[in-house]
Design a protein around this motif. Structure first.
Motif, PDB file in Angstrom:
ATOM      1  N   MET A   1      11.038  -4.868  -6.011  1.00 47.96           N
ATOM      2  CA  MET A   1       9.839  -4.380  -6.695  1.00 47.96           C
ATOM      3  C   MET A   1       8.940  -3.618  -5.725  1.00 47.96           C
ATOM      4  O   MET A   1       8.887  -3.911  -4.535  1.00 47.96           O
ATOM      5  CB  MET A   1       9.060  -5.551  -7.305  1.00 47.96           C
ATOM      6  CG  MET A   1       9.794  -6.282  -8.431  1.00 47.96           C
ATOM      7  SD  MET A   1       8.854  -7.690  -9.044  1.00 47.96           S
ATOM      8  CE  MET A   1       7.418  -6.848  -9.740  1.00 47.96           C
ATOM      9  N   THR A   2       8.232  -2.625  -6.237  1.00 45.61           N
ATOM     10  CA  THR A   2       7.306  -1.864  -5.417  1.00 45.61           C
ATOM     11  C   THR A   2       6.168  -2.764  -4.958  1.00 45.61           C
ATOM     12  O   THR A   2       5.599  -3.502  -5.759  1.00 45.61           O
ATOM     13  CB  THR A   2       6.719  -0.690  -6.220  1.00 45.61           C
ATOM     14  OG1 THR A   2       7.781   0.092  -6.748  1.00 45.61           O
ATOM     15  CG2 THR A   2       5.827   0.186  -5.354  1.00 45.61           C
ATOM     16  N   PRO A   3       5.814  -2.740  -3.677  1.00 43.88           N
ATOM     17  CA  PRO A   3       4.716  -3.597  -3.211  1.00 43.88           C
ATOM     18  C   PRO A   3       3.399  -3.201  -3.865  1.00 43.88           C
ATOM     19  O   PRO A   3       3.180  -2.045  -4.225  1.00 43.88           O
ATOM     20  CB  PRO A   3       4.686  -3.332  -1.702  1.00 43.88           C
ATOM     21  CG  PRO A   3       5.325  -1.991  -1.531  1.00 43.88           C
ATOM     22  CD  PRO A   3       6.369  -1.903  -2.600  1.00 43.88           C
ATOM     23  N   LYS A   4       2.526  -4.186  -4.017  1.00 39.39           N
ATOM     24  CA  LYS A   4       1.222  -3.956  -4.621  1.00 39.39           C
ATOM     25  C   LYS A   4       0.128  -4.184  -3.584  1.00 39.39           C
ATOM     26  O   LYS A   4       0.172  -5.146  -2.807  1.00 39.39           O
ATOM     27  CB  LYS A   4       1.006  -4.892  -5.817  1.00 39.39           C
ATOM     28  CG  LYS A   4       2.015  -4.694  -6.947  1.00 39.39           C
ATOM     29  CD  LYS A   4       1.812  -3.339  -7.617  1.00 39.39           C
ATOM     30  CE  LYS A   4       2.712  -3.165  -8.826  1.00 39.39           C
ATOM     31  NZ  LYS A   4       4.128  -3.134  -8.487  1.00 39.39           N
ATOM     32  N   ALA A   5      -0.866  -3.315  -3.581  1.00 35.06           N
ATOM     33  CA  ALA A   5      -1.903  -3.344  -2.549  1.00 35.06           C
ATOM     34  C   ALA A   5      -2.691  -4.647  -2.536  1.00 35.06           C
ATOM     35  O   ALA A   5      -3.123  -5.107  -1.481  1.00 35.06           O
ATOM     36  CB  ALA A   5      -2.850  -2.162  -2.741  1.00 35.06           C
ATOM     37  N   LEU A   6      -2.880  -5.267  -3.711  1.00 35.79           N
ATOM     38  CA  LEU A   6      -3.704  -6.476  -3.796  1.00 35.79           C
ATOM     39  C   LEU A   6      -2.876  -7.719  -4.102  1.00 35.79           C
ATOM     40  O   LEU A   6      -3.396  -8.708  -4.619  1.00 35.79           O
ATOM     41  CB  LEU A   6      -4.789  -6.290  -4.863  1.00 35.79           C
ATOM     42  CG  LEU A   6      -5.758  -5.132  -4.643  1.00 35.79           C
ATOM     43  CD1 LEU A   6      -6.779  -5.059  -5.776  1.00 35.79           C
ATOM     44  CD2 LEU A   6      -6.471  -5.247  -3.300  1.00 35.79           C
ATOM     45  N   ALA A   7      -1.592  -7.692  -3.749  1.00 38.21           N
ATOM     46  CA  ALA A   7      -0.695  -8.795  -4.108  1.00 38.21           C
ATOM     47  C   ALA A   7      -1.097 -10.121  -3.471  1.00 38.21           C
ATOM     48  O   ALA A   7      -0.734 -11.191  -3.979  1.00 38.21           O
ATOM     49  CB  ALA A   7       0.737  -8.442  -3.717  1.00 38.21           C
ATOM     50  N   ASP A   8      -1.841 -10.095  -2.375  1.00 34.79           N
ATOM     51  CA  ASP A   8      -2.239 -11.342  -1.712  1.00 34.79           C
ATOM     52  C   ASP A   8      -3.661 -11.763  -2.066  1.00 34.79           C
ATOM     53  O   ASP A   8      -4.239 -12.639  -1.432  1.00 34.79           O
ATOM     54  CB  ASP A   8      -2.109 -11.195  -0.194  1.00 34.79           C
ATOM     55  CG  ASP A   8      -2.969 -10.081   0.375  1.00 34.79           C
ATOM     56  OD1 ASP A   8      -3.456  -9.241  -0.426  1.00 34.79           O
ATOM     57  OD2 ASP A   8      -3.168 -10.036   1.606  1.00 34.79           O
ATOM     58  N   VAL A   9      -4.213 -11.167  -3.113  1.00 35.08           N
ATOM     59  CA  VAL A   9      -5.580 -11.492  -3.542  1.00 35.08           C
ATOM     60  C   VAL A   9      -5.530 -12.307  -4.828  1.00 35.08           C
ATOM     61  O   VAL A   9      -4.945 -11.878  -5.823  1.00 35.08           O
ATOM     62  CB  VAL A   9      -6.412 -10.212  -3.772  1.00 35.08           C
ATOM     63  CG1 VAL A   9      -7.787 -10.562  -4.348  1.00 35.08           C
ATOM     64  CG2 VAL A   9      -6.561  -9.435  -2.468  1.00 35.08           C
ATOM     65  N   VAL A 353      -5.730   5.333 -11.558  1.00 38.64           N
ATOM     66  CA  VAL A 353      -5.702   5.627 -10.125  1.00 38.64           C
ATOM     67  C   VAL A 353      -4.263   5.592  -9.635  1.00 38.64           C
ATOM     68  O   VAL A 353      -3.541   4.615  -9.860  1.00 38.64           O
ATOM     69  CB  VAL A 353      -6.569   4.620  -9.342  1.00 38.64           C
ATOM     70  CG1 VAL A 353      -6.485   4.879  -7.855  1.00 38.64           C
ATOM     71  CG2 VAL A 353      -8.015   4.704  -9.820  1.00 38.64           C
ATOM     72  N   LYS A 354      -3.854   6.650  -8.952  1.00 39.56           N
ATOM     73  CA  LYS A 354      -2.476   6.773  -8.476  1.00 39.56           C
ATOM     74  C   LYS A 354      -2.422   6.540  -6.960  1.00 39.56           C
ATOM     75  O   LYS A 354      -3.119   7.220  -6.200  1.00 39.56           O
ATOM     76  CB  LYS A 354      -1.913   8.159  -8.789  1.00 39.56           C
ATOM     77  CG  LYS A 354      -2.240   8.687 -10.190  1.00 39.56           C
ATOM     78  CD  LYS A 354      -1.628   7.855 -11.290  1.00 39.56           C
ATOM     79  CE  LYS A 354      -1.910   8.469 -12.657  1.00 39.56           C
ATOM     80  NZ  LYS A 354      -1.432   7.646 -13.778  1.00 39.56           N
ATOM     81  N   LEU A 355      -1.623   5.575  -6.530  1.00 40.33           N
ATOM     82  CA  LEU A 355      -1.409   5.305  -5.111  1.00 40.33           C
ATOM     83  C   LEU A 355       0.040   5.608  -4.768  1.00 40.33           C
ATOM     84  O   LEU A 355       0.945   5.209  -5.493  1.00 40.33           O
ATOM     85  CB  LEU A 355      -1.729   3.846  -4.790  1.00 40.33           C
ATOM     86  CG  LEU A 355      -3.149   3.355  -5.093  1.00 40.33           C
ATOM     87  CD1 LEU A 355      -3.304   1.903  -4.687  1.00 40.33           C
ATOM     88  CD2 LEU A 355      -4.192   4.208  -4.389  1.00 40.33           C
ATOM     89  N   SER A 356       0.276   6.297  -3.651  1.00 44.21           N
ATOM     90  CA  SER A 356       1.635   6.728  -3.318  1.00 44.21           C
ATOM     91  C   SER A 356       2.523   5.587  -2.845  1.00 44.21           C
ATOM     92  O   SER A 356       3.701   5.515  -3.200  1.00 44.21           O
ATOM     93  CB  SER A 356       1.588   7.825  -2.254  1.00 44.21           C
ATOM     94  OG  SER A 356       1.001   7.338  -1.053  1.00 44.21           O
ATOM     95  N   ALA A 357       1.965   4.666  -2.036  1.00 42.11           N
ATOM     96  CA  ALA A 357       2.790   3.605  -1.452  1.00 42.11           C
ATOM     97  C   ALA A 357       2.782   2.321  -2.277  1.00 42.11           C
ATOM     98  O   ALA A 357       3.773   1.596  -2.316  1.00 42.11           O
ATOM     99  CB  ALA A 357       2.317   3.303  -0.032  1.00 42.11           C
ATOM    100  N   THR A 358       1.657   2.050  -2.928  1.00 41.69           N
ATOM    101  CA  THR A 358       1.528   0.797  -3.692  1.00 41.69           C
ATOM    102  C   THR A 358       1.000   1.102  -5.086  1.00 41.69           C
ATOM    103  O   THR A 358      -0.139   0.757  -5.415  1.00 41.69           O
ATOM    104  CB  THR A 358       0.584  -0.184  -2.968  1.00 41.69           C
ATOM    105  OG1 THR A 358      -0.698   0.460  -2.788  1.00 41.69           O
ATOM    106  CG2 THR A 358       1.139  -0.594  -1.618  1.00 41.69           C
ATOM    107  N   PRO A 359       1.782   1.756  -5.922  1.00 39.70           N
ATOM    108  CA  PRO A 359       1.283   2.187  -7.235  1.00 39.70           C
ATOM    109  C   PRO A 359       0.927   1.027  -8.155  1.00 39.70           C
ATOM    110  O   PRO A 359       1.542  -0.042  -8.103  1.00 39.70           O
ATOM    111  CB  PRO A 359       2.452   2.999  -7.803  1.00 39.70           C
ATOM    112  CG  PRO A 359       3.664   2.462  -7.092  1.00 39.70           C
ATOM    113  CD  PRO A 359       3.195   2.126  -5.719  1.00 39.70           C
TER     114      PRO A 359
END
Length: 404
Positions: A1-9, A353-359
């Motif tokens: 799965m694509t990593p998520k920017a706030l996965a540890d929140v 909002v579009k994020l390139s590394a953690t969409p």
């Protein structure tokens, strides 16, 4: 799965209706673990509210489904003696608390900022309210349309010969949600540097005033209010042609564009007598009527093609159902869907909002009340026997069936 920017929140979400839930959905779309704390049985008040008595799948509120995807629901009686034990235990490892009860309500129950920071000094506690937590409006209801009226937005919208007009969306609530996210992300960044959490206070009145910065500055510094035009001019401070114009089969908008270019497209050079900044403002209603008489003779498509060819800032006016088929909306992938256990396939607006590394992604439907109670308690470290005891005593509840 694509990593998520706030996965540890992890967020303990006590919020309801629109402001708080939209905030936590924005965080959830970016991967945050949202534990939605709801009342057993009824849950979030928005589950009982809808538009025009229409229910998705026959029973699910579109209002609730719109703002609660990517979350899990923990149904718990906040007044039960054991509720504090459970929520405090979850808070030990949580990062954020979000709530938009009336000021002081959660604190009286033992779930205020001071209660949680004793357990976890790193906790970030975000409160949303209508008017802040003190002052002459403290006891007033802080509802969206009321705030639009109190902050000048409604008075600046609509035609001068008609009543003030609220925006056709929960604008104050959604601005409030954005400000909550802004405060939370800022506080998470500060915590990375300092190691400590903090309290965030967001209110609808302040947010809507801040987002009318240019209108408020004009009013305060010149000592007078804007006067709404009687025509389709699109802003009380703007001159013609800025506004909404009829066509033979719809409407178009025309923004800040050289007046001479528009006159050239419409083909009536007598209008050039108005081509003066003072006249374009003082005679704007009169000019709008003359322009509208000409735009009515065009189809929307033909007028758009002619105006775009000379770089006039313009656009079609579309309804919500028409927007779904808009080619740019389709190109951007802004309409998506999720599968709900009761409502079936639910079409929704995709994350903006579009994020390139953690969409961002839509990975969970809006939950049923207590759908994840057992799962969340297990993750908090409770045994099956302990969970069963809480369920039996009514401290918590779970959704056992896909049919409420």
């Amino acid at each position: 799965m694509t990593p998520k920017a706030l996965a540890d929140v992890t967020v303990l979400d006590f919020s309801h209706l629109l402001q708080g839930p939209f905030c936590t959905q924005l965080l959830a779309d970016m991967g945050a673990n949202i534990i939605k704390v709801e009342r057993p049985g009824q849950g979030d008040l928005f589950r009982t509210m809808t538009f025009n008595n229409r229910w998705v799948g026959g029973s699910e509120s579109p209002n609730f489904l719109a703002w609660n995807r990517n979350k899990r629901s923990l149904a718990i009686d906040l007044k039960a003696p054991e509720a504090k034990e459970i929520l405090y235990k979850i808070a030990e490892k949580a990062d954020v608390v979000v709530q938009n009860f009336r000021p002081g309500v959660l604190a009286k129950l033992g779930f205020g900022y001071d209660d949680f920071r004793k357990i976890n000094p790193r906790i970030i506690y975000c409160s949303g309210s209508g008017y802040g937590e003190s002052g002459p409006y403290l006891s007033r209801p802080g509802q969206d349309m009321l705030i639009q009226g109190l902050t000048g937005l409604a008075a600046a919208t609509g035609r001068g010969d008609g009543p003030p007009v609220p925006v056709g969306s929960g604008f104050a609530d959604q601005i409030g949600a954005m400000n909550m996210v802004y405060g939370i992300l800022t506080s998470l960044y500060w915590r990375e540097r300092s190691g400590v959490g903090q309290e965030i206070k967001v209110d609808l009145m302040s947010g809507l005033l801040a987002h009318q910065g240019q209108e408020m500055l004009m009013a305060m510094n010149f000592g007078e209010d804007f006067k709404r035009p009687n025509s389709g001019i699109g802003h009380p401070g703007m001159e013609a042609p800025f506004g909404v114009y009829p066509t033979s089969d719809g409407w178009v908008t025309i923004a800040m564009s050289p007046f001479t270019k528009l006159v050239g497209v419409l083909g009536d050079d007598t209008l050039l007598t108005y081509n003066d900044p003072t006249l374009l403002f003082e005679k704007r209603d009169e000019i709008w009527e003359k322009l509208a008489a000409l735009t009515r003779t065009w189809t929307t498509a033909a007028l758009m093609e002619a105006m775009l060819a000379v770089d006039i800032w313009c656009g079609e006016v579309k309804t919500h159902t028409q927007v779904v088929d808009d080619p740019q909306v389709k190109h951007m992938g802004m309409i998506t869907s999720y599968d709900h256990p009761v409502a079936g396939t639910v079409k929704v607006v995709a994350p903006a909002v579009k994020l390139s590394a953690t969409p961002a992604a839509v990975e969970r439907p809006a939950p049923l009340v207590g759908q994840h109670t057992r799962e969340i308690l297990r993750e908090a470290g409770y045994s099956e026997d302990e969970v069963a005891g809480y369920l039996q005593r009514g401290t918590v509840a779970e959704q056992k069936s896909a049919n409420p």
